[in-house]
Design a protein around this motif. Structure first.
Motif, PDB file in Angstrom:
ATOM      1  N   THR A   1      58.341  24.802  92.150  1.00 19.29           N
ATOM      2  CA  THR A   1      59.607  23.446  92.909  1.00 19.29           C
ATOM      3  C   THR A   1      59.246  23.452  94.361  1.00 19.29           C
ATOM      4  O   THR A   1      59.427  24.469  94.494  1.00 19.29           O
ATOM      5  CB  THR A   1      60.021  23.486  91.629  1.00 19.29           C
ATOM      6  N   ALA A   2      59.454  22.578  94.669  1.00 16.94           N
ATOM      7  CA  ALA A   2      59.450  21.808  96.280  1.00 16.94           C
ATOM      8  C   ALA A   2      60.591  21.605  96.678  1.00 16.94           C
ATOM      9  O   ALA A   2      61.382  22.191  97.322  1.00 16.94           O
ATOM     10  CB  ALA A   2      57.857  21.405  96.890  1.00 16.94           C
TER      11      ALA A   2
ATOM     12  N   SER B   1      51.309  24.632 104.959  1.00 18.01           N
ATOM     13  CA  SER B   1      49.906  25.002 105.871  1.00 18.01           C
ATOM     14  C   SER B   1      50.225  25.390 107.126  1.00 18.01           C
ATOM     15  O   SER B   1      51.111  26.081 108.104  1.00 18.01           O
ATOM     16  CB  SER B   1      49.888  23.405 106.676  1.00 18.01           C
TER      17      SER B   1
ATOM     18  N   ALA C   1      54.795  25.379  98.414  1.00 19.31           N
ATOM     19  CA  ALA C   1      54.656  25.328 100.107  1.00 19.31           C
ATOM     20  C   ALA C   1      55.986  24.448 100.535  1.00 19.31           C
ATOM     21  O   ALA C   1      54.786  23.261 100.185  1.00 19.31           O
ATOM     22  CB  ALA C   1      53.000  25.494 100.519  1.00 19.31           C
TER      23      ALA C   1
ATOM     24  N   ARG D   1      61.459  20.091  87.853  1.00 14.43           N
ATOM     25  CA  ARG D   1      63.130  20.005  88.390  1.00 14.43           C
ATOM     26  C   ARG D   1      64.280  20.731  87.647  1.00 14.43           C
ATOM     27  O   ARG D   1      65.243  20.882  87.605  1.00 14.43           O
ATOM     28  CB  ARG D   1      62.924  18.728  87.849  1.00 14.43           C
TER      29      ARG D   1
ATOM     30  N   HIS E   1      45.033  23.945  99.683  1.00 19.18           N
ATOM     31  CA  HIS E   1      45.582  22.888  99.766  1.00 19.18           C
ATOM     32  C   HIS E   1      44.062  21.580 100.351  1.00 19.18           C
ATOM     33  O   HIS E   1      43.847  21.291 101.002  1.00 19.18           O
ATOM     34  CB  HIS E   1      46.677  22.249 100.509  1.00 19.18           C
TER      35      HIS E   1
ATOM     36  N   ILE F   1      59.896  16.711 106.637  1.00 18.60           N
ATOM     37  CA  ILE F   1      61.173  17.262 106.821  1.00 18.60           C
ATOM     38  C   ILE F   1      62.487  16.500 106.609  1.00 18.60           C
ATOM     39  O   ILE F   1      62.910  15.795 105.713  1.00 18.60           O
ATOM     40  CB  ILE F   1      60.985  18.415 107.598  1.00 18.60           C
TER      41      ILE F   1
ATOM     42  N   GLY G   1      54.970  20.190  90.855  1.00 14.64           N
ATOM     43  CA  GLY G   1      54.839  18.554  91.003  1.00 14.64           C
ATOM     44  C   GLY G   1      55.935  17.885  89.317  1.00 14.64           C
ATOM     45  O   GLY G   1      55.201  17.657  88.886  1.00 14.64           O
TER      46      GLY G   1
ATOM     47  N   LYS H   1      45.290  24.203  95.573  1.00 15.46           N
ATOM     48  CA  LYS H   1      46.141  23.144  95.072  1.00 15.46           C
ATOM     49  C   LYS H   1      46.422  22.011  95.578  1.00 15.46           C
ATOM     50  O   LYS H   1      45.990  21.522  96.996  1.00 15.46           O
ATOM     51  CB  LYS H   1      47.335  24.624  96.087  1.00 15.46           C
TER      52      LYS H   1
ATOM     53  N   SER I   1      50.130  21.095  91.062  1.00 21.03           N
ATOM     54  CA  SER I   1      50.797  19.350  92.372  1.00 21.03           C
ATOM     55  C   SER I   1      50.379  18.117  91.519  1.00 21.03           C
ATOM     56  O   SER I   1      49.911  17.769  92.151  1.00 21.03           O
ATOM     57  CB  SER I   1      50.471  20.246  93.592  1.00 21.03           C
TER      58      SER I   1
ATOM     59  N   LYS J   1      54.941  17.968 110.801  1.00 25.78           N
ATOM     60  CA  LYS J   1      55.889  18.358 110.495  1.00 25.78           C
ATOM     61  C   LYS J   1      57.473  18.307 110.528  1.00 25.78           C
ATOM     62  O   LYS J   1      57.709  18.040 109.266  1.00 25.78           O
ATOM     63  CB  LYS J   1      56.142  20.616 110.557  1.00 25.78           C
TER      64      LYS J   1
HETATM   65  C1  LIG Z   1      58.908  19.096 103.247  1.00 28.54           C
HETATM   66  C2  LIG Z   1      57.470  19.629 102.272  1.00 28.54           C
HETATM   67  C3  LIG Z   1      56.686  20.032 103.219  1.00 28.54           C
HETATM   68  C4  LIG Z   1      55.322  20.424 102.214  1.00 28.54           C
HETATM   69  N1  LIG Z   1      53.901  20.931 103.717  1.00 28.54           N
HETATM   70  C5  LIG Z   1      53.266  21.446 102.006  1.00 28.54           C
HETATM   71  C6  LIG Z   1      52.083  21.914 102.718  1.00 28.54           C
HETATM   72  O1  LIG Z   1      51.784  22.662 103.742  1.00 28.54           O
HETATM   73  N2  LIG Z   1      51.026  22.382 102.203  1.00 28.54           N
HETATM   74  C7  LIG Z   1      51.163  22.764 100.737  1.00 28.54           C
HETATM   75  O2  LIG Z   1      49.912  23.332  99.823  1.00 28.54           O
HETATM   76  N3  LIG Z   1      51.740  21.381  99.999  1.00 28.54           N
HETATM   77  C8  LIG Z   1      53.176  21.006 100.629  1.00 28.54           C
HETATM   78  N4  LIG Z   1      53.823  20.576 100.034  1.00 28.54           N
HETATM   79  C9  LIG Z   1      53.594  20.204  98.200  1.00 28.54           C
HETATM   80  C10 LIG Z   1      54.147  21.195  97.465  1.00 28.54           C
HETATM   81  O3  LIG Z   1      54.097  22.192  97.884  1.00 28.54           O
HETATM   82  C11 LIG Z   1      54.231  20.836  96.162  1.00 28.54           C
HETATM   83  O4  LIG Z   1      52.854  20.608  95.659  1.00 28.54           O
HETATM   84  C12 LIG Z   1      54.856  19.158  95.806  1.00 28.54           C
HETATM   85  O5  LIG Z   1      55.742  19.073  96.789  1.00 28.54           O
HETATM   86  C13 LIG Z   1      54.976  19.089  94.500  1.00 28.54           C
HETATM   87  O6  LIG Z   1      56.210  19.618  94.440  1.00 28.54           O
HETATM   88  P1  LIG Z   1      57.951  19.159  93.883  1.00 28.54           P
HETATM   89  O7  LIG Z   1      57.763  17.825  93.387  1.00 28.54           O
HETATM   90  O8  LIG Z   1      57.862  20.181  93.164  1.00 28.54           O
HETATM   91  O9  LIG Z   1      58.128  18.654  95.571  1.00 28.54           O
HETATM   92  C14 LIG Z   1      55.136  20.274 100.453  1.00 28.54           C
HETATM   93  C15 LIG Z   1      56.692  19.677 100.420  1.00 28.54           C
HETATM   94  C16 LIG Z   1      57.428  18.968 100.805  1.00 28.54           C
HETATM   95  C17 LIG Z   1      58.777  18.554 100.075  1.00 28.54           C
END
Ligand SMILES: Cc1cc2nc3c(=O)[nH]c(=O)nc-3n(C[C@H](O)[C@H](O)[C@H](O)COP(=O)(O)O)c2cc1C
Length: 362
Positions: free
Chosen positions: A288-289, A93, A63, A270, A151, A11, A267, A187, A212, A7
């Motif tokens: 958004t993540a 997760s 997430a 922005r 997921h 990050i 996904g 997801k 996503s 994890k």
């Molecule tokens: C650091 C990080 C950790 C992530 N961990 C998970 C996770 O544990 N479970 C999950 O379903 N998606 C996880 N994701 C995916 C995001 O939930 C999302 O589906 C993906 O990043 C696309 O969105 P974005 O383009 O806005 O980042 C993670 C994304 C990032 C950036």
């Protein structure tokens, strides 16, 4: 390598390296400008209901994390910000906490920080298959979750040295989970969901799909960096080759909606304009993540600031399309160009019918 230390690797790489797909998934979509909106901007209502709770806007922080002691602060800041802004939150997760109970508080702290908003738990489909549907109760109790996201990440597993590639009977496991008393969301994690897969999920009893899709974070990209760090040349090449593998987010939204699911767009979302475009093509919510990771390493207010900009842009998009509330956004005139249009046509969809009345036909 343990689930927990992986994890932190993820990050660190997401903070330090360019990990996004090259494409900008919403660029092909334009909401048609309404020169005479005939509404008062002050009357615009961005609120909605999600999982039985009120949201100030149809937005979720997708997430990301939890599962290592150092991730707790990130989760708490995201939670405090989501509570302050009035949007939903997904945690990363919870697998690491299933493996080591001492890590539970890296997730449960989220509910303490955000008592009122919908919070979504998270587990991999492969782990769901292993533990069985009973695990959902345990995951939900850990954070007092309103739903659990299951997921799908087989692209990432394919590029990960320790990846789990046994995808047999995952649909069956999801079908059993869909019968549980805990609501589930299925997801993806950056590769999108097709109409065919969505139809399988809907037949299995799944009601909400978070697409996503391709356009934001690339897990193949993240794993390519990890492979390079340990000198695994072949996996590094695979990560680069499959960097943008999958279904673009807007295409996936349209396809999953067509399959009959309630759709969360994510996904590459922005801005609040991308949220508005997502809703215009059939999503009920947008997430958004990656853009929030850096602010969350700073403080809660940095996340609040980023999310308020989303809300502001959503409002402006609604004003300029004459949409007084969220439901009206789903009917605004829309133009689809470029790769998205080509994708839809190549997949055999009647785009003209979709643009006129949002009905999809093949
Ligand atoms: C650091 C990080 C950790 C992530 N961990 C998970 C996770 O544990 N479970 C999950 O379903 N998606 C996880 N994701 C995916 C995001 O939930 C999302 O589906 C993906 O990043 C696309 O969105 P974005 O383009 O806005 O980042 C993670 C994304 C990032 C950036």
């Amino acid at each position: 390598m343990t689930t927990s230390s992986r994890k932190l690797d993820h990050i660190r790489i997401c903070l330090e390296k360019p990990v996004e797909s090259q494409s900008q998934p919403f660029e092909d979509l334009s909401l048609v400008h309404r020169a005479l909106p005939e509404i008062d901007e002050a009357d615009i209502d961005t609120s909605c209901r999600f999982l039985g709770k009120n949201l100030k806007a149809p937005i979720i922080i997708s997430a990301m994390t939890g599962g290592h002691p150092e991730t707790k602060d990130i989760n708490v800041r995201l939670a405090e910000a989501a509570q302050e802004v009035g949007i939903a939150l997904g945690v990363g997760s919870q697998r690491a906490a299933l493996e080591d109970k001492r890590l539970e508080d890296t997730f449960s702290a989220v509910r303490d920080a955000a008592p009122k908003i919908p919070i979504i738990g998270n587990i991999g489909a492969v782990q769901l298959k292993r533990y069985g549907p009973e695990v959902l109760e345990r995951l939900a109790e850990m954070i007092d979750a309103d739903a659990i996201a299951v997921h799908l990440n087989f692209l990432q597993e394919s590029i990960q040295p320790e990846g789990d590639k046994d995808a047999c009977k995952v649909l069956e496991a999801i079908g059993s989970a869909a019968k549980s008393s805990v609501p589930i969301i299925v997801k993806e994690t950056g590769a999108g969901i097709s109409q065919e897969a969505a139809s399988d999920l809907v037949r299995a009893g799944v009601k909400i799909i978070d697409v996503s899709g391709v356009g934001g974070l690339s897990w193949a990209g993240v794993e390519a960096y990890r492979a390079a760090e340990v000198g695994d040349y072949e996996l590094e090449q695979m990560g680069k080759l499959f960097w943008s593998w999958g279904i673009p987010t807007p295409v996936s939204i349209i396809e999953c909606r067509h399959a009959g699911a309630d759709v969360i767009s994510s996904g590459g979302v922005r801005s609040g304009l991308d949220v508005a475009k997502s809703l215009a093509i059939g999503a009920s919510l947008a997430g958004t993540a990656l853009p929030l990771l850096k602010p969350a390493t700073k403080d809660c207010q940095a996340v609040v600031k980023a999310m308020n900009a989303y809300l502001r842009a959503l409002r402006i998009s609604m004003f300029l399309t004459g949409s007084k509330d969220i439901s009206e956004l789903s009917r605004v005139p829309l133009v689809v160009l470029g790769r998205t249009r080509e994708w839809m046509e190549a997949r055999g969809f009647d785009l003209r019918k979709f643009l006129v009345n949002r009905e999809l036909a093949r």
